[in-house]
Write a protein that holds these residues in place. Structure first.
Motif, mmCIF file in Angstrom:
data_model
loop_
_atom_site.group_PDB
_atom_site.id
_atom_site.type_symbol
_atom_site.label_atom_id
_atom_site.label_comp_id
_atom_site.label_asym_id
_atom_site.label_seq_id
_atom_site.Cartn_x
_atom_site.Cartn_y
_atom_site.Cartn_z
ATOM 1 N N ASN A 346 -38.529 11.412 -25.105
ATOM 2 C CA ASN A 346 -37.948 12.180 -23.995
ATOM 3 C C ASN A 346 -37.857 11.289 -22.776
ATOM 4 O OD1 ASN A 346 -38.706 13.967 -21.374
ATOM 5 N ND2 ASN A 346 -37.326 15.085 -22.733
ATOM 6 N N GLN A 347 -36.722 11.355 -22.085
ATOM 7 C CA GLN A 347 -36.493 10.511 -20.920
ATOM 8 C C GLN A 347 -35.828 11.315 -19.813
ATOM 9 O OE1 GLN A 347 -33.045 7.631 -20.493
ATOM 10 N NE2 GLN A 347 -34.651 6.191 -21.068
ATOM 11 N N SER A 348 -36.297 11.115 -18.565
ATOM 12 C CA SER A 348 -35.738 11.855 -17.433
ATOM 13 C C SER A 348 -35.733 10.975 -16.188
ATOM 14 C CB SER A 348 -36.557 13.119 -17.168
ATOM 15 O OG SER A 348 -36.078 13.802 -16.024
ATOM 16 N N ASN A 349 -34.631 11.031 -15.451
ATOM 17 C CA ASN A 349 -34.513 10.336 -14.178
ATOM 18 C C ASN A 349 -33.936 11.300 -13.142
ATOM 19 O OD1 ASN A 349 -32.252 8.108 -12.614
ATOM 20 N ND2 ASN A 349 -34.438 8.131 -12.245
ATOM 21 N N ARG A 350 -34.645 11.484 -12.031
ATOM 22 C CA ARG A 350 -34.214 12.400 -10.978
ATOM 23 C C ARG A 350 -34.184 11.661 -9.648
ATOM 24 N NH1 ARG A 350 -38.238 17.439 -12.649
ATOM 25 N NH2 ARG A 350 -37.568 17.566 -14.848
ATOM 26 N N THR A 362 -27.373 5.685 -12.082
ATOM 27 C CA THR A 362 -28.351 6.029 -13.115
ATOM 28 C C THR A 362 -27.673 6.100 -14.474
ATOM 29 O OG1 THR A 362 -29.981 7.671 -13.857
ATOM 30 C CG2 THR A 362 -28.094 8.497 -12.588
ATOM 31 N N SER A 376 -34.406 13.432 -26.422
ATOM 32 C CA SER A 376 -33.616 14.019 -25.338
ATOM 33 C C SER A 376 -33.645 13.085 -24.138
ATOM 34 C CB SER A 376 -34.156 15.401 -24.950
ATOM 35 O OG SER A 376 -35.473 15.295 -24.447
ATOM 36 N N HIS A 377 -32.629 13.219 -23.290
ATOM 37 C CA HIS A 377 -32.610 12.430 -22.068
ATOM 38 C C HIS A 377 -31.711 13.128 -21.054
ATOM 39 C CE1 HIS A 377 -28.796 11.259 -23.770
ATOM 40 N NE2 HIS A 377 -28.493 10.489 -22.735
ATOM 41 N N GLY A 378 -31.909 12.783 -19.775
ATOM 42 C CA GLY A 378 -31.098 13.396 -18.731
ATOM 43 C C GLY A 378 -31.332 12.747 -17.392
ATOM 44 N N ALA A 379 -30.405 12.986 -16.456
ATOM 45 C CA ALA A 379 -30.514 12.432 -15.109
ATOM 46 C C ALA A 379 -29.905 13.400 -14.116
ATOM 47 C CB ALA A 379 -29.801 11.080 -15.030
ATOM 48 N N THR A 380 -30.465 13.416 -12.910
ATOM 49 C CA THR A 380 -29.925 14.244 -11.831
ATOM 50 C C THR A 380 -29.863 13.428 -10.548
ATOM 51 O OG1 THR A 380 -32.108 15.101 -11.173
ATOM 52 C CG2 THR A 380 -30.869 16.360 -12.829
#
Length: 443
Positions: A346-350, A362, A376-380
């Motif tokens: 799991n990867q997340s960048n905010r 990003t 899963s991964h995501g960025a905001t």
């Protein structure tokens, strides 16, 4: 006509070669010269290279930094001692480097348990070079950038940490790298070898005298053997006119656990590459990070996690707070190789942009070549929530304080994940120091 960057560093190597550690080791001399030849051909990375397309190092390239201090160690004064005292974390095993050189007089190793070696790399190259030959030479001909090649050519000192099987340190190791001389580039090289079932936590801390222009080009190699537990926490507080380039390379074996946190607060231009190989079954890694930029700062984080075997688990959580005309880059890649079935990643960048001119690029990435995985991964990227500001305003909090409180809470979310109390306390103080006095009274 002034010398090109390769010509300058070739000349610098000729000037300092005789005083570099391990100069009587044929394999190290050969490795240094091969690395320098690679840099002479490749030079510094450019915007045409995919991994550097958002980070322009031309300003760094224009400088002609000296690769060894121009003043002897005895010129270090009482002000340096005060700086070290302020920066040192309590309840740690402290190893101090000033302008790239180990300083025993300011280091406080304390009592080390049996099976733990904590010394400088220069000393290790003199005492037991055979333990380092394979690790240093295996990177020959495989430099991801000109910076890595320069580090291989000019590495003069750094930390050497080795834990025998089953050894454990209860208190963390604090590696403090302090820059006090302008116009200097240092190339620290840190080596961490945690043998089977051992346990260690390390804080790699880079700081510099405010207002100085200098450069740090550091590389840290970590080997976590079977069932070892390694924590590596990086705190970057360089001068706002300094350049900071860093790489952390991790090799994980069966059942090992690796935790990383990266806090980027200083530097005019800073780049950190973290590469983790989960190279055996049942390995786990956690990467957390926080970057806070202002003015015209540029901070870049590139991470790569390679799941090569089954039953691996990785978690990555990075946040950024940007003000002024600053810019941040986050590129996080997770690669699940064909044999890595039952991977859990799991990867997340905010990112929080507090001004119109701040910018972030990003790019979270997943490359999956196995069919039984959970990834899963995501960025905001956004601004402060208007509803949250309204809520605080309705409770009697003025606009400036409301925004400061929400920004603090956003950043604190990463800090509170730290398991190391001394580092967590220091970072909380740094965050609080950026708040208006009226906001501190509310906390």
């Amino acid at each position: 006509m002034s010398a090109t960057a390769p010509e300058h560093y070739l000349a610098e190597f000729t000037r300092v070669e005789a005083i570099l550690p391990g100069r009587r080791l044929p394999w190290l001399t050969r490795a240094r010269k091969e690395a320098l030849a690679h840099f002479a051909q490749a030079g510094f990375p450019t915007l045409r290279q995919e991994d550097w397309k958002y980070t322009n190092v031309a300003a760094l390239e224009r400088n002609r930094f000296a690769v060894s201090p121009q003043h002897p160690d005895d010129a270090l004064n009482a002000a340096v001692s005060v700086q070290i005292e302020m920066l040192a974390l309590p309840d740690t095993h402290l190893l101090v480097f000033v302008n790239g050189r180990h300083q025993p007089q300011w280091s406080h190793l304390g009592a080390l348990p049996s099976g733990v070696t904590l010394t400088s790399l220069a000393a290790a190259l003199e005492r037991e070079p055979e333990l380092l030959e394979d690790l240093i030479c295996r990177r020959a001909h495989n430099y991801p950038s000109g910076f890595a090649a320069l580090n291989a050519a000019f590495m003069a000192d750094g930390a050497y940490i080795r834990l025998a099987a089953g050894a454990a340190l209860e208190n963390p190791i604090h590696l403090l790298f302090l820059a006090t001389e302008p116009g200097l580039v240092t190339h620290p090289r840190n080596v961490v070898i945690a043998e089977e079932g051992s346990r260690v936590a390390i804080v790699e801390h880079h700081a510099g005298t405010n207002g100085l222009t200098y450069s740090t080009n550091t590389l840290t190699d970590i080997i976590a053997a079977r069932d070892a537990q390694v924590e590596h926490h990086k705190l970057q507080q360089e001068s706002l006119k300094a350049f900071h380039i860093a790489s952390v390379n991790v090799d994980q074996q069966h059942g090992s656990r690796f935790a990383s946190s990266s806090f980027a607060l200083g530097g005019e231009l800073a780049r950190v590459d973290i590469n983790v190989g989960l190279n055996a079954e049942h390995t786990e890694c956690t990467l957390n990070g926080l970057y806070m930029t202002g003015g015209r700062q540029h901070v870049d984080h590139h991470t790569r996690i390679d799941h090569t075997k089954p039953h691996g688990k990785s978690r990555e959580f990075y946040k950024g707070v940007l003000t002024g005309a600053s810019r941040a880059v986050f590129n996080g890649k997770v690669v699940v190789h064909p044999d890595a079935q039952q991977t859990d990643a799991n990867q997340s960048n905010r990112n929080l942009l507090l001004s119109e001119n701040a910018e972030v690029d990003t790019k979270p990435q997943l490359e999956i070549y196995a069919d039984n995985v959970k990834c899963s991964h995501g960025a905001t990227v956004g601004q402060l929530d208007a509803d949250q500001i309204y809520y605080l305003r309705s409770r009697g909090v003025d606009d400036i304080s409301a925004r400061a409180l929400l920004t603090f809470a956003f950043a604190e979310d990463v800090v509170e994940r730290l398991s190391l109390a001394p580092l967590r306390s220091r970072l909380e103080k740094l965050l609080l120091g950026q708040l208006p006095e009226q906001v501190k009274e509310l906390l």
